[in-house]
Design an enzyme around this catalytic site. Structure first.
Site, PDB file in Angstrom:
ATOM      1  N   LYS A  66       1.386 -11.602  -2.069  1.00 30.27           N
ATOM      2  CA  LYS A  66       1.117 -10.750  -0.913  1.00 30.27           C
ATOM      3  C   LYS A  66       1.893  -9.451  -1.113  1.00 30.27           C
ATOM      4  O   LYS A  66       3.010  -9.463  -1.628  1.00 30.27           O
ATOM      5  CB  LYS A  66       1.589 -11.468   0.356  1.00 30.27           C
ATOM      6  N   SER A  67       1.294  -8.327  -0.741  1.00 26.23           N
ATOM      7  CA  SER A  67       1.924  -7.030  -1.013  1.00 26.23           C
ATOM      8  C   SER A  67       3.335  -6.961  -0.448  1.00 26.23           C
ATOM      9  O   SER A  67       3.563  -7.339   0.707  1.00 26.23           O
ATOM     10  CB  SER A  67       1.109  -5.893  -0.390  1.00 26.23           C
ATOM     11  N   ALA A 118      -6.179  -7.928  10.447  1.00 23.82           N
ATOM     12  CA  ALA A 118      -5.189  -6.860  10.579  1.00 23.82           C
ATOM     13  C   ALA A 118      -3.826  -7.536  10.645  1.00 23.82           C
ATOM     14  O   ALA A 118      -3.186  -7.594  11.687  1.00 23.82           O
ATOM     15  CB  ALA A 118      -5.448  -6.030  11.824  1.00 23.82           C
ATOM     16  N   LEU A 136       0.435  -5.841   6.836  1.00 25.27           N
ATOM     17  CA  LEU A 136       1.407  -5.780   5.744  1.00 25.27           C
ATOM     18  C   LEU A 136       2.710  -6.512   6.071  1.00 25.27           C
ATOM     19  O   LEU A 136       3.800  -6.054   5.714  1.00 25.27           O
ATOM     20  CB  LEU A 136       1.699  -4.317   5.350  1.00 25.27           C
ATOM     21  N   CYS A 148      -4.548  -0.391   1.965  1.00 25.98           N
ATOM     22  CA  CYS A 148      -4.599  -1.266   3.141  1.00 25.98           C
ATOM     23  C   CYS A 148      -5.144  -0.473   4.326  1.00 25.98           C
ATOM     24  O   CYS A 148      -4.587   0.555   4.688  1.00 25.98           O
ATOM     25  CB  CYS A 148      -3.219  -1.819   3.488  1.00 25.98           C
ATOM     26  N   ILE A 185     -12.702  -4.337  -4.666  1.00 28.83           N
ATOM     27  CA  ILE A 185     -12.247  -3.370  -3.675  1.00 28.83           C
ATOM     28  C   ILE A 185     -11.262  -4.018  -2.698  1.00 28.83           C
ATOM     29  O   ILE A 185     -11.187  -5.243  -2.634  1.00 28.83           O
ATOM     30  CB  ILE A 185     -13.451  -2.827  -2.848  1.00 28.83           C
ATOM     31  N   GLY A 218     -14.986 -10.961   2.667  1.00 27.04           N
ATOM     32  CA  GLY A 218     -15.901 -12.100   2.658  1.00 27.04           C
ATOM     33  C   GLY A 218     -17.316 -11.706   2.254  1.00 27.04           C
ATOM     34  O   GLY A 218     -17.583 -10.547   1.919  1.00 27.04           O
ATOM     35  N   GLY A 243     -14.228  -9.038  -3.690  1.00 22.01           N
ATOM     36  CA  GLY A 243     -14.959  -8.784  -2.455  1.00 22.01           C
ATOM     37  C   GLY A 243     -16.051  -9.798  -2.233  1.00 22.01           C
ATOM     38  O   GLY A 243     -17.139  -9.687  -2.811  1.00 22.01           O
ATOM     39  N   GLY A 244     -15.746 -10.814  -1.435  1.00 20.68           N
ATOM     40  CA  GLY A 244     -16.781 -11.741  -0.989  1.00 20.68           C
ATOM     41  C   GLY A 244     -17.246 -12.757  -2.001  1.00 20.68           C
ATOM     42  O   GLY A 244     -18.288 -13.383  -1.811  1.00 20.68           O
TER      43      GLY A 244
END
Lengths: 245, 319
Positions: free
Chosen positions: B50-51, B75, B78, B137, B199, B226, B252-253
């Site tokens: 995780k960032s 959301a 961070l 982000c 992305i 997703g 992405g998804g």
């Protein structure tokens, strides 16, 4: 919107049908909706504009929650009454699995709520259920009458001895009951320290145990990693963790 | 019948060998060493933490993540323990991942060029196998990411500053929320990025509870991920590969082997997996890896190199 068009992942509004004061800190909320859930599973409760928090189900049909006032969110919940609404996501997580004919349930503090749900299911199936309700003092003993009504043998213990018994902590009382009752399985929900002690006890007595753990949760669905306990996710792998005994 | 050789899933990402192309995307499960080890043991080819940023951040209040049906909206804001503790977690993670042969990607963010350089310098002391700059982000207003992800010059400046202190292969995670993603990609590659992650989440988006009228996320808006965004991610990977030919983690998804193959045909070297963990938990990696292997075997391919960028070649073929 109860006609099947509701996206099951989105928070579902339910109306409060009844609020009952259980102990000085805990209120029981009975809602007008039902969920298909197992004892030990939890829901995320959302109050728009305030927060969203996880709660174990005390019953699923109708949805019933026992909520202690411990912070901003639960203070807001305690201000709600009949006719107010709250929003639920879930049920989530792994619940309890019933095993054995003779069960010992150990409830520490607010941990009584999911165990009341478990006790109801176990009694419906004709199993013998003994419950230890533990709290810091007598007035905080939660759902004692509920367990009695369900036909459980109820024992209590308090940190200060105000229940008329010698003062002792839950693990000590559980060990006494293990020796006297010789149950087939142990189920527990309560503070982390109590659960750690009971896990050790279960291993020592080679008794299968299922422990419901609490954790700080964000998503509730196993992606955010907020509720890790070692390499386990409490929201997804738990909240009920099984000790083989 | 002749014995069929098992297809080779290994990929070379900026000089780092991954046992398979499936990378745990940043922001998913990457919070503790034990959890990242579990993801690796469940078949991930690389793990992104995780960032981490300069200071501890609690993130946004709940609800922070919602499964709205065709994807997630989040959301989290961070949330992270800050670089001091993050370095300790990453050291332990590296210790656990090395024997498994699963590389560690450290994701970093900051609110300034200087901050990015400092956090990058600190994570390189671990060291991770690769470093990913999260300049994109979308959930934290103007302070993090957006100033760097939307403008080629700003993106290049951050990349240059991180490059100067980073002795590991450097990836930059791009935002889809731009009019010309190739321009940003070109700028960060010219500034020293070895590869790209494409992305980050799309949006921000919003989901409103129609009973109360409230946006459900406490932050009101959040990034969309997703299956809902996969065709956009595939197109962006395709465009980046067409113009840059640098290693790309296509993210992405992606939820199944078919989606991985599609991403690699668009030009991706590796493929990020994030939202899909709600389906199977960490076991999603072994499931998808098996599906990729089955596809390659049934189509007679020996390795992923044979299909990388295939969609580009097809463009020039006669019908």
């Amino acid at each position: 919107m109860r006609d099947g068009t509701w996206n099951p992942e989105l928070p579902l509004p339910m109306t409060i049908r009844e609020v009952r004061q259980e102990t000085p800190a805990v209120k029981r909320f009975v809602l007008d909706g039902s969920l298909n859930a197992e004892p030990g599973q939890f829901v995320m409760v959302w109050l728009p504009g305030i927060d969203e928090k996880p709660f174990s189900l005390m019953n699923a049909q109708p949805v019933t929650l026992a909520v202690a006032e411990v912070g901003r969110f639960t203070r807001a919940m305690h201000r709600l009454g009949q006719g107010n609404r709250l929003w639920l996501r879930g049920p989530f997580g792994q619940g309890f699995t019933l095993e054995g004919r003779h069960l010992l349930l150990a409830a520490g503090g607010y941990g009584a709520a999911p165990l009341a749900f478990l006790a109801r299911r176990a009694r419906e199936e004709g199993r013998r259920v003994a419950v230890l309700v533990a709290a810091r003092s007598r007035q905080h003993l939660l759902l004692v009458d509920e367990f009695r009504t369900l036909g459980c043998e109820v024992y209590t213990c308090t940190d200060d001895g105000s229940d008329g018994q010698p003062p002792r902590l839950a693990p000590q009382a559980v060990e006494e009951l293990l020796t006297s009752l010789r149950p087939d399985a142990l189920y527990a929900c309560g503070p982390a320290g109590m659960l750690d002690a009971l896990e050790a006890l279960a291993r020592e007595y080679h008794l299968p145990a299922q422990l419901s753990r609490e954790a700080y949760m964000r998503c509730g669905i196993g992606v955010c990693g907020s509720c890790t306990c070692g390499d386990q996710l409490v929201c997804r792998d738990g909240p009920v963790f099984r000790i083989p005994g | 019948m002749a014995e069929q050789l098992s297809p080779d899933l290994r990929v070379n990402l900026c000089g780092v060998l991954l046992p398979n192309p499936l990378v745990l995307a940043s922001g998913i499960l990457g919070t503790t060493a034990e959890l990242m080890e579990r993801v690796a043991k469940n078949g991930a080819g690389a793990v992104t933490c995780k960032s981490c940023g300069p200071e501890p951040r609690a993130g946004h209040p709940n609800p922070t993540v919602l499964d709205w049906g065709p994807g997630l909206i989040n959301a989290v804001g961070l949330a992270n323990p800050g670089i001091d503790e993050a370095v300790e977690i990453l050291r332990e993670t590296r210790r656990r991942l090395q024997p498994l042969g699963v590389p560690l990607i450290a994701s970093v963010f900051a609110d300034s060029v200087k901050g990015f350089a400092e956090v990058t310098r600190r994570v390189c002391t671990v060291p991770p196998d690769l470093v990913e700059l999260n300049i994109s982000c979308p959930n934290v207003e103007a302070e993090f990411g957006r100033p760097f992800s939307l403008d080629p010059d700003a993106a290049a400046e951050v990349t240059r500053a991180a490059r100067a202190v980073c002795d590991r292969p450097l990836l930059v995670k791009l935002s889809p929320n731009v009019t010309d993603v190739v321009a940003i990609g070109k700028a960060v590659v010219a500034a020293g990025a070895d590869g790209l992650t494409a992305i980050n989440t799309l949006g921000p988006g919003m989901v409103i509870d129609i009973e109360s009228g409230w946006p459900i996320l406490a932050n009101r808006v959040g990034g969309i991920s997703g299956p809902a965004i996969r065709p956009i991610a595939v197109r962006i990977v395709y465009d980046l590969w067409a113009h840059l030919r640098v290693p790309i983690i296509g993210t992405g998804g992606v939820t199944c082997g078919r989606d991985v193959i599609e991403m690699i045909m668009a030009g991706a070297t590796a493929v990020g997996i994030g939202s899909a963990v709600i389906q199977d938990g960490p076991a999603v990696f072994s499931r998808i890896a098996a599906e990729v292997r089955d596809y390659l075997a049934s189509h007679g391919y020996a390795s992923l190199n044979e299909i990388r960028g295939l969609a580009h070649a097809r463009r020039h073929m006669e019908p």
